[in-house]
Design a protein around this motif. Structure first.
Motif, PDB file in Angstrom:
ATOM      1  N   GLU A 165      -4.459   2.832   7.488  1.00  0.00           N
ATOM      2  CA  GLU A 165      -3.596   4.001   7.669  1.00  0.00           C
ATOM      3  C   GLU A 165      -3.644   4.916   6.453  1.00  0.00           C
ATOM      4  OE1 GLU A 165      -1.904   4.856  10.421  1.00  0.00           O
ATOM      5  OE2 GLU A 165      -2.797   3.118  11.402  1.00  0.00           O
ATOM      6  N   CYS A 166      -3.382   4.356   5.274  1.00  0.00           N
ATOM      7  CA  CYS A 166      -3.283   5.194   4.073  1.00  0.00           C
ATOM      8  C   CYS A 166      -4.469   5.024   3.135  1.00  0.00           C
ATOM      9  CB  CYS A 166      -1.977   4.903   3.328  1.00  0.00           C
ATOM     10  SG  CYS A 166      -1.947   3.290   2.503  1.00  0.00           S
ATOM     11  N   CYS A 214       0.842  -1.187   0.000  1.00  0.00           N
ATOM     12  CA  CYS A 214       0.000   0.000   0.000  1.00  0.00           C
ATOM     13  C   CYS A 214       0.883   1.244   0.000  1.00  0.00           C
ATOM     14  CB  CYS A 214      -0.922  -0.020   1.217  1.00  0.00           C
ATOM     15  SG  CYS A 214      -0.042   0.099   2.785  1.00  0.00           S
ATOM     16  N   ARG A 215       0.270   2.416  -0.007  1.00  0.00           N
ATOM     17  CA  ARG A 215       1.054   3.650  -0.098  1.00  0.00           C
ATOM     18  C   ARG A 215       1.968   3.853   1.098  1.00  0.00           C
ATOM     19  NH1 ARG A 215      -3.282   8.070  -1.464  1.00  0.00           N
ATOM     20  NH2 ARG A 215      -4.543   6.671  -0.225  1.00  0.00           N
ATOM     21  N   CYS A 216       1.500   3.530   2.302  1.00  0.00           N
ATOM     22  CA  CYS A 216       2.365   3.740   3.474  1.00  0.00           C
ATOM     23  C   CYS A 216       3.313   2.570   3.686  1.00  0.00           C
ATOM     24  CB  CYS A 216       1.534   4.023   4.717  1.00  0.00           C
ATOM     25  SG  CYS A 216       0.778   2.569   5.473  1.00  0.00           S
ATOM     26  N   GLY A 217       3.022   1.437   3.080  1.00  0.00           N
ATOM     27  CA  GLY A 217       3.958   0.325   3.087  1.00  0.00           C
ATOM     28  C   GLY A 217       3.733  -0.726   4.156  1.00  0.00           C
TER      29      GLY A 217
END
Ligand SMILES: [Zn+2]
Ligand SMILES: [Zn+2]
Length: 112
Positions: free
Chosen positions: A78-79, A9-12
């Motif tokens: 989160e993201c 995902c974007r935040c990892g």
């Protein structure tokens, strides 16, 4: 040798590791995919569900399509990035958004 492809995902924090080749690669321009991706169409690769390992915390959102079929999206709390989803009628397969595979070493920062 089995190739392992890594998606995140974007935040990892939420990752999907996919072993072997996808069995189906598709694009879709339905409204739901446009809203999910924010683009004119989505692109996704489907793998046998037993060839994908998901790690990290995720939430699940269930959607009922106009066809009446259900889809279940696993996304990062989160993201907000969707890392994987499954569709009723495509049993045994899991879809990974192709953009999530981008290798960090090859990432180009286009937007600050
Ligand atoms: Zn995330
Ligand atoms: Zn669609």
């Amino acid at each position: 040798m089995t190739i392992a492809r890594h998606a995140h995902c974007r935040c990892g924090q939420l990752t999907a590791t996919c072993f072997g080749a996808p069995v189906r690669v598709s694009a879709c321009h339905c409204r739901a995919c446009q809203r999910r991706t924010g683009g004119p169409f989505s692109a996704q690769a489907r793998f046998p569900i037993d060839k994908v390992t998901i790690a990290g915390a995720f939430r699940v959102w269930e959607r009922v399509a106009e066809s009446g079929r259900h889809a279940w999206y696993r996304w990062c709390g989160e993201c907000g990035g969707t890392i994987a989803y499954t569709n009723e009628g495509l049993d045994g397969l899991i879809a990974i958004p192709i953009g999530a595979f981008a290798d960090d070493a090859n990432d180009v920062e286009l937007h600050p």
